[in-house]
Design a protein around this motif. Structure first.
Motif, short mmCIF file in Angstrom:
data_model
loop_
_atom_site.label_atom_id
_atom_site.label_comp_id
_atom_site.label_asym_id
_atom_site.label_seq_id
_atom_site.Cartn_x
_atom_site.Cartn_y
_atom_site.Cartn_z
N TYR A 47 92.36 37.35 66.50
CA TYR A 47 92.86 37.82 65.09
C TYR A 47 91.92 37.92 64.11
O TYR A 47 91.22 37.21 63.73
N SER A 48 91.74 39.17 63.34
CA SER A 48 90.68 39.41 62.36
C SER A 48 91.02 38.32 61.48
O SER A 48 92.34 37.81 61.05
N SER A 49 90.10 38.35 60.53
CA SER A 49 90.20 37.09 59.53
C SER A 49 91.35 37.47 58.41
O SER A 49 91.72 36.76 57.72
N GLY A 50 91.53 38.93 58.18
CA GLY A 50 92.50 39.35 57.33
C GLY A 50 91.85 39.55 55.91
O GLY A 50 92.45 39.28 54.60
N SER A 51 90.71 39.97 55.75
CA SER A 51 89.83 39.97 54.51
C SER A 51 90.65 41.14 53.57
O SER A 51 90.47 41.07 52.46
N THR A 52 91.19 42.17 54.19
CA THR A 52 92.02 43.36 53.46
C THR A 52 93.49 43.13 53.80
O THR A 52 94.10 44.29 53.55
N LYS A 75 88.93 33.43 49.79
CA LYS A 75 88.24 33.82 50.65
C LYS A 75 89.06 33.43 52.04
O LYS A 75 89.93 32.76 51.88
N THR A 76 88.51 34.13 53.05
CA THR A 76 89.13 33.92 54.28
C THR A 76 88.63 32.71 54.91
O THR A 76 87.51 32.14 54.51
N ALA A 77 88.82 32.19 56.12
CA ALA A 77 88.35 30.95 56.53
C ALA A 77 87.07 31.23 57.14
O ALA A 77 86.21 30.32 57.31
N THR A 78 86.87 32.46 57.43
CA THR A 78 85.43 32.89 57.97
C THR A 78 84.41 32.94 56.63
O THR A 78 83.09 33.13 56.89
N VAL A 124 94.38 32.87 72.98
CA VAL A 124 94.35 33.62 71.59
C VAL A 124 94.21 32.38 70.67
O VAL A 124 95.19 31.78 70.08
N PRO A 125 92.85 32.19 70.44
CA PRO A 125 92.56 31.19 69.39
C PRO A 125 92.93 31.68 67.89
O PRO A 125 92.69 32.86 67.70
N LEU A 126 93.46 30.85 67.05
CA LEU A 126 94.13 31.31 65.90
C LEU A 126 93.28 30.38 64.82
O LEU A 126 93.13 29.33 64.95
N LEU A 158 85.38 27.64 66.13
CA LEU A 158 85.52 28.23 67.17
C LEU A 158 86.52 29.25 67.24
O LEU A 158 86.54 30.25 68.13
N PHE A 159 87.34 29.20 66.23
CA PHE A 159 88.59 30.32 66.24
C PHE A 159 88.32 31.74 65.95
O PHE A 159 89.11 32.31 66.07
N PHE A 160 87.07 31.78 65.47
CA PHE A 160 86.65 33.33 65.14
C PHE A 160 85.57 33.71 65.67
O PHE A 160 84.86 32.84 66.26
N ALA A 161 85.18 34.76 65.72
CA ALA A 161 84.33 35.57 66.58
C ALA A 161 82.78 34.94 66.31
O ALA A 161 82.26 34.56 67.29
N TYR A 162 82.31 34.78 65.08
CA TYR A 162 81.08 34.15 64.94
C TYR A 162 81.00 32.79 65.38
O TYR A 162 79.86 32.36 66.08
N GLY A 163 82.05 31.87 65.13
CA GLY A 163 81.85 30.62 65.48
C GLY A 163 82.11 30.46 67.08
O GLY A 163 81.35 29.41 67.64
N LEU A 164 82.63 31.30 67.66
CA LEU A 164 82.99 31.42 69.24
C LEU A 164 81.77 31.54 69.97
O LEU A 164 81.28 30.81 70.71
N GLY A 165 80.98 32.53 69.38
CA GLY A 165 79.41 32.65 69.93
C GLY A 165 78.52 31.65 69.64
O GLY A 165 78.13 30.99 70.53
#
Length: 516
Positions: free
Chosen positions: A174-179, A498-501, A86-88, A218-225
């Protein structure tokens, strides 16, 4: 057949003769590197270390790990052992880490030593963690077992990659929490290969000779790909950078490490363009192609980047729920200011509030179906049912489709608003704003005036040394996109939330202010 993702992304490279090929290389710190052979060996030993510590199949292994060579070792090692990595996000507060660690019920936590001071308060009262593994020197965990990464790995016997079905849960993000509060998104083994076979192969066109640098972590979906599954699908090399991707740091990496593919977010591209234009020199790089996601890329930024760098930015839209990009421009067929068309293997629809398809040119909510859709949210049954509806996933994004079939981003469903009975796209107003000289970034939200009528309010970040005439700015927007769409209020801020993404958290800008 064993459909464990680690077989395809890690083990396969040994059989295909890439054991000595560099898989990951760090651009900071000691600038360590990791070959495909070393990755396979270390991941297998990490899986063995998990088993030695009593980690059972499907138990969660939380990762608060910077972009460094231990990240792929932990991620793939957990998959090899049948555990759930579970990358955070590495930029969260202690209170959010506490919430996520309790929500996930992770039994092992792996954390980079640079993040220890932030993470420590989040684990003090945790009753699920059995051990904390620190990449660096071990710390005092107040009664919990706390060991260094080296000690955790020492003497561990390598595991054979466990058999897994393609539909079996593999990892959470875990989703970025933009909302709001992040949600645990559960992905299956087959999704990693699905995104590599679609966007990675058929849009990005990544090949074994490529070197990839993703400023998106890498911890979020876009970077992981970008930084792991895509390059590992073809045996390419990834440049890892654990620090903050400032313009100076990125310029240095692009010149020194010579990546051929660069992956960023709109905020970073805007900063890089501004810095390069200020420098007045030609950039030094070997980049053949760039990608952007997280937020829609403003047309002006894309055009200025390509003029400076002679490299296209393939802008697209993806989500944590779909793992990566499913709607995108294509190399050689870029229309900046749009999100392009559906990625091969995916279908999209635009629907109204009754889930009926909208007409060409009308605004609708974007729905998507494809092979990488998440299995659902953890502990969010109601939200899972409203987001994942049969084969279709609701994105929460509003789009319109042009006559030539391209999709134009209008905003999040919660961000759209009507002015004089007509829908206004915050992103359209923001694009017009950033095309005005002196503006680096902009965000637009709805605000009620003194008659309780909804109008646009703008928040802008200025380029270094710039000043702004707000009346002239409003006239510029009127001339660009329409009389009713101009911002009635303009606030100059140092930065946008902003979120980290890189996603703008517009809900944090909606605090009412006195009407002018």
């Amino acid at each position: 057949m064993n459909e464990n993702a680690a077989v395809y992304f890690v083990d396969r490279h040994l059989d295909e003769g890439r054991a000595a090929k560099t898989a990951f290389r760090e651009a900071d710190g000691a600038q360590r590197s990791l070959t495909y052979g070393a990755l396979a060996e270390q991941a297998a030993r990490f899986g063995g270390a998990l088993e030695r510590h009593g980690v059972r199949r499907e138990e969660r292994v939380a990762m608060i790990v910077r972009d460094q060579i231990e990240f792929p070792v932990v991620f793939w090692g957990a998959l090899k052992a049948g555990a759930i990595p579970v990358p955070l996000n590495t930029l969260l507060s202690a209170s959010v880490y506490e919430t996520i660690l309790n929500d996930s019920r992770a039994s092992i936590l792996v954390v980079s030593e640079q993040l220890w001071d932030t993470v420590k308060p989040a684990i003090d009262g945790n009753r699920f963690l059995r051990a904390v593994v620190v990449i660096g020197e071990a710390r005092d965990c107040d009664g919990k077992e706390c060991v260094s990464f080296d000690a955790f790995m020492d003497g561990a016997h390598p595991v054979e990659t466990v058999d897994a079905h393609g539909d079996e849960l593999a990892f959470w993000l875990y989703s970025s929490g933009s909302t709001g509060v992040p949600k645990g998104v559960r992905h299956v083994h087959s999704s990693l290969k699905a995104t590599s076979d679609t966007f990675g192969a058929q849009v990005l066109g990544i090949c074994e000779d490529d070197t990839v640098f993703s400023a998106a972590k890498l911890f979020f979906a876009y970077g992981l790909g970008n930084g792991m599954s895509f390059p590992m699908s073809v045996g390419a090399t990834t440049i890892l950078f654990g620090g903050r991707p400032t313009p100076d740091a990125v310029f240095d990496i692009l010149a020194r490490e010579k990546p051929t593919i660069f992956c960023g977010v709109p905020t970073l591209y805007a900063a890089l363009v501004a810095a390069q234009e200020k420098a007045g020199t030609a950039p030094v790089h070997c980049v053949r192609l760039c990608t952007s996601a997280g937020e829609a890329l403003p047309r002006d930024i894309g055009e200025r980047w390509e003029k400076l760098w002679a490299a296209e930015i393939v802008d697209g839209v993806g989500s944590t729920e779909m793992l990566h990009i499913f709607l995108s421009n294509r190399p050689g067929d870029i229309a900046y200011g749009t999100s392009g068309i559906a990625v091969p293997g995916y279908e999209v629809r635009l629907v109204d509030e009754h889930d009926e398809d909208v007409a060409e040119g009308d605004v609708g909510e974007l729905l998507v179906r494809g092979p990488s859709s998440a299995e659902g949210y953890w502990n969010r049954r109601s939200k899972s049912m409203s987001t994942f509806q049969g084969h279709w996933t609701r994105t929460g994004d509003k789009y319109e489709r042009t006559k030539d079939g391209r999709f134009v981003y209008c905003g999040r469903t919660d961000d759209m608003f009507k002015v004089s009975g007509i829908w206004v796209s915050p992103f359209e107003v923001e694009q017009a704003l950033v095309e005005y000289p002196g503006i680096l970034e902009a965000a637009v939200v709805a605000r009620a005036d003194d008659k309780d009528l909804i109008k646009p309010a703008a928040f802008i970040v200025l380029k270094e040394g710039a000043e702004i005439d707000t009346d002239a700015l409003k006239e510029h927007v009127k001339a660009k996109i329409g009389m009713w769409k101009y911002p009635r209020w303009v606030s100059v801020v140092d930065e946008l939330p902003k979120t980290a993404t890189g996603k703008i958290q517009r809900f944090k800008l909606r605090t009412p202010e006195p009407a002018e």
